[in-house]
Design a protein around this motif. Sequence first.
Motif, PDB file in Angstrom:
ATOM      1  N   ARG A  54       0.839  -1.213   0.000  1.00  0.00           N
ATOM      2  CA  ARG A  54       0.000   0.000   0.000  1.00  0.00           C
ATOM      3  C   ARG A  54       0.869   1.256   0.000  1.00  0.00           C
ATOM      4  N   ASP A  55       1.990   1.224   0.714  1.00  0.00           N
ATOM      5  CA  ASP A  55       2.902   2.371   0.711  1.00  0.00           C
ATOM      6  C   ASP A  55       3.436   2.643  -0.695  1.00  0.00           C
ATOM      7  N   ALA A  56       3.723   1.585  -1.455  1.00  0.00           N
ATOM      8  CA  ALA A  56       4.226   1.760  -2.822  1.00  0.00           C
ATOM      9  C   ALA A  56       3.172   2.441  -3.698  1.00  0.00           C
ATOM     10  N   VAL A  57       1.925   2.026  -3.564  1.00  0.00           N
ATOM     11  CA  VAL A  57       0.844   2.640  -4.336  1.00  0.00           C
ATOM     12  C   VAL A  57       0.653   4.096  -3.914  1.00  0.00           C
ATOM     13  N   THR A  58       0.689   4.347  -2.620  1.00  0.00           N
ATOM     14  CA  THR A  58       0.559   5.717  -2.107  1.00  0.00           C
ATOM     15  C   THR A  58       1.699   6.590  -2.615  1.00  0.00           C
ATOM     16  N   THR A  59       2.915   6.055  -2.635  1.00  0.00           N
ATOM     17  CA  THR A  59       4.067   6.804  -3.137  1.00  0.00           C
ATOM     18  C   THR A  59       3.869   7.192  -4.601  1.00  0.00           C
ATOM     19  N   ALA A  60       3.400   6.256  -5.416  1.00  0.00           N
ATOM     20  CA  ALA A  60       3.139   6.555  -6.828  1.00  0.00           C
ATOM     21  C   ALA A  60       2.077   7.643  -6.959  1.00  0.00           C
ATOM     22  N   ALA A  61       1.013   7.554  -6.170  1.00  0.00           N
ATOM     23  CA  ALA A  61      -0.047   8.562  -6.220  1.00  0.00           C
ATOM     24  C   ALA A  61       0.485   9.932  -5.803  1.00  0.00           C
ATOM     25  N   LEU A  62       1.263   9.982  -4.742  1.00  0.00           N
ATOM     26  CA  LEU A  62       1.834  11.260  -4.289  1.00  0.00           C
ATOM     27  C   LEU A  62       2.774  11.845  -5.337  1.00  0.00           C
ATOM     28  N   TYR A  63       3.538  10.997  -5.993  1.00  0.00           N
ATOM     29  CA  TYR A  63       4.450  11.463  -7.035  1.00  0.00           C
ATOM     30  C   TYR A  63       3.676  12.063  -8.203  1.00  0.00           C
ATOM     31  N   LEU A  64       2.602  11.387  -8.619  1.00  0.00           N
ATOM     32  CA  LEU A  64       1.778  11.927  -9.707  1.00  0.00           C
ATOM     33  C   LEU A  64       1.144  13.260  -9.299  1.00  0.00           C
ATOM     34  N   ARG A  65       0.703  13.365  -8.063  1.00  0.00           N
ATOM     35  CA  ARG A  65       0.152  14.645  -7.583  1.00  0.00           C
ATOM     36  C   ARG A  65       1.219  15.727  -7.613  1.00  0.00           C
ATOM     37  N   TRP A  66       2.426  15.397  -7.193  1.00  0.00           N
ATOM     38  CA  TRP A  66       3.543  16.340  -7.206  1.00  0.00           C
ATOM     39  C   TRP A  66       3.838  16.818  -8.630  1.00  0.00           C
ATOM     40  N   LEU A  67       3.610  15.932  -9.611  1.00  0.00           N
ATOM     41  CA  LEU A  67       3.822  16.303 -11.012  1.00  0.00           C
ATOM     42  C   LEU A  67       2.658  17.095 -11.602  1.00  0.00           C
ATOM     43  N   GLY A  68       1.619  17.320 -10.824  1.00  0.00           N
ATOM     44  CA  GLY A  68       0.510  18.149 -11.282  1.00  0.00           C
ATOM     45  C   GLY A  68      -0.798  17.440 -11.537  1.00  0.00           C
ATOM     46  N   TYR A  69      -0.871  16.152 -11.276  1.00  0.00           N
ATOM     47  CA  TYR A  69      -2.115  15.390 -11.455  1.00  0.00           C
ATOM     48  C   TYR A  69      -2.872  15.362 -10.136  1.00  0.00           C
ATOM     49  N   ALA A  70      -3.597  16.427  -9.872  1.00  0.00           N
ATOM     50  CA  ALA A  70      -4.264  16.607  -8.578  1.00  0.00           C
ATOM     51  C   ALA A  70      -5.408  15.621  -8.340  1.00  0.00           C
ATOM     52  N   ASP A  71      -5.975  15.078  -9.402  1.00  0.00           N
ATOM     53  CA  ASP A  71      -7.160  14.224  -9.262  1.00  0.00           C
ATOM     54  C   ASP A  71      -6.831  12.723  -9.278  1.00  0.00           C
ATOM     55  N   VAL A  72      -5.658  12.342  -8.826  1.00  0.00           N
ATOM     56  CA  VAL A  72      -5.259  10.927  -8.809  1.00  0.00           C
ATOM     57  C   VAL A  72      -6.171  10.137  -7.880  1.00  0.00           C
ATOM     58  N   ALA A  73      -6.606   8.980  -8.378  1.00  0.00           N
ATOM     59  CA  ALA A  73      -7.471   8.098  -7.582  1.00  0.00           C
ATOM     60  C   ALA A  73      -7.213   6.659  -7.982  1.00  0.00           C
ATOM     61  N   ASP A  74      -7.565   5.731  -7.094  1.00  0.00           N
ATOM     62  CA  ASP A  74      -7.510   4.320  -7.449  1.00  0.00           C
ATOM     63  C   ASP A  74      -8.514   4.071  -8.557  1.00  0.00           C
ATOM     64  N   ALA A  75      -8.113   3.300  -9.557  1.00  0.00           N
ATOM     65  CA  ALA A  75      -9.010   2.972 -10.660  1.00  0.00           C
ATOM     66  C   ALA A  75     -10.025   1.940 -10.212  1.00  0.00           C
ATOM     67  N   GLU A  76     -11.076   1.862 -10.971  1.00  0.00           N
ATOM     68  CA  GLU A  76     -12.074   0.827 -10.718  1.00  0.00           C
ATOM     69  C   GLU A  76     -11.427  -0.530 -10.944  1.00  0.00           C
ATOM     70  N   PRO A  77     -11.690  -1.506 -10.086  1.00  0.00           N
ATOM     71  CA  PRO A  77     -11.118  -2.835 -10.284  1.00  0.00           C
ATOM     72  C   PRO A  77     -11.723  -3.519 -11.506  1.00  0.00           C
ATOM     73  N   GLY A  78     -11.088  -4.598 -11.944  1.00  0.00           N
ATOM     74  CA  GLY A  78     -11.601  -5.373 -13.077  1.00  0.00           C
ATOM     75  C   GLY A  78     -12.904  -6.078 -12.722  1.00  0.00           C
ATOM     76  N   ARG A  79     -13.387  -6.876 -13.648  1.00  0.00           N
ATOM     77  CA  ARG A  79     -14.671  -7.571 -13.449  1.00  0.00           C
ATOM     78  C   ARG A  79     -14.646  -8.482 -12.221  1.00  0.00           C
ATOM     79  N   ASP A  80     -13.464  -9.022 -11.923  1.00  0.00           N
ATOM     80  CA  ASP A  80     -13.373  -9.916 -10.771  1.00  0.00           C
ATOM     81  C   ASP A  80     -13.037  -9.171  -9.484  1.00  0.00           C
ATOM     82  N   GLY A  81     -13.043  -7.829  -9.546  1.00  0.00           N
ATOM     83  CA  GLY A  81     -12.810  -7.053  -8.345  1.00  0.00           C
ATOM     84  C   GLY A  81     -11.383  -6.567  -8.168  1.00  0.00           C
ATOM     85  N   ARG A  82     -10.471  -6.895  -9.103  1.00  0.00           N
ATOM     86  CA  ARG A  82      -9.089  -6.429  -8.993  1.00  0.00           C
ATOM     87  C   ARG A  82      -8.470  -6.302 -10.385  1.00  0.00           C
ATOM     88  N   PRO A  83      -7.443  -5.491 -10.526  1.00  0.00           N
ATOM     89  CA  PRO A  83      -6.754  -5.393 -11.807  1.00  0.00           C
ATOM     90  C   PRO A  83      -6.003  -6.689 -12.086  1.00  0.00           C
TER      91      PRO A  83
END
Length: 124
Positions: A7-36
Amino acid sequence: MPVRSARDAVTTAALYLRWLGYADVADAEPGRDGRPPSGARLTARGVVAHVEPSARPASLRDLECAWLTALTHEALCVCFALCDFTPAARGRALELAVPLFRIPLSGVPQALNEAARAFATRGR
């Protein structure tokens, strides 16, 4: 922030994207089985990011699935991995100009290819 869990790795990626200017970063909808297919997916206006937070290298399949998803959404594909990327994934990323980042345990993403260095410089 130091990376101690997947979870920390995912949070780090999200924070990095926000730092680059993508303010609306969010977890994507999971696949049909509930996960990517593997890892996690983050989205923001104009970007789809795949994050492989496990100790295994991100595969060619991971990269291609993320790239195709981004293509269908007319967005840029960016990939992050806690461990690394397989040689096949690195080669395909070069062909497709997909930015690749490694997330070390220190929590500061490192650009692994020219596309990533350009993305980090350019940001949003």
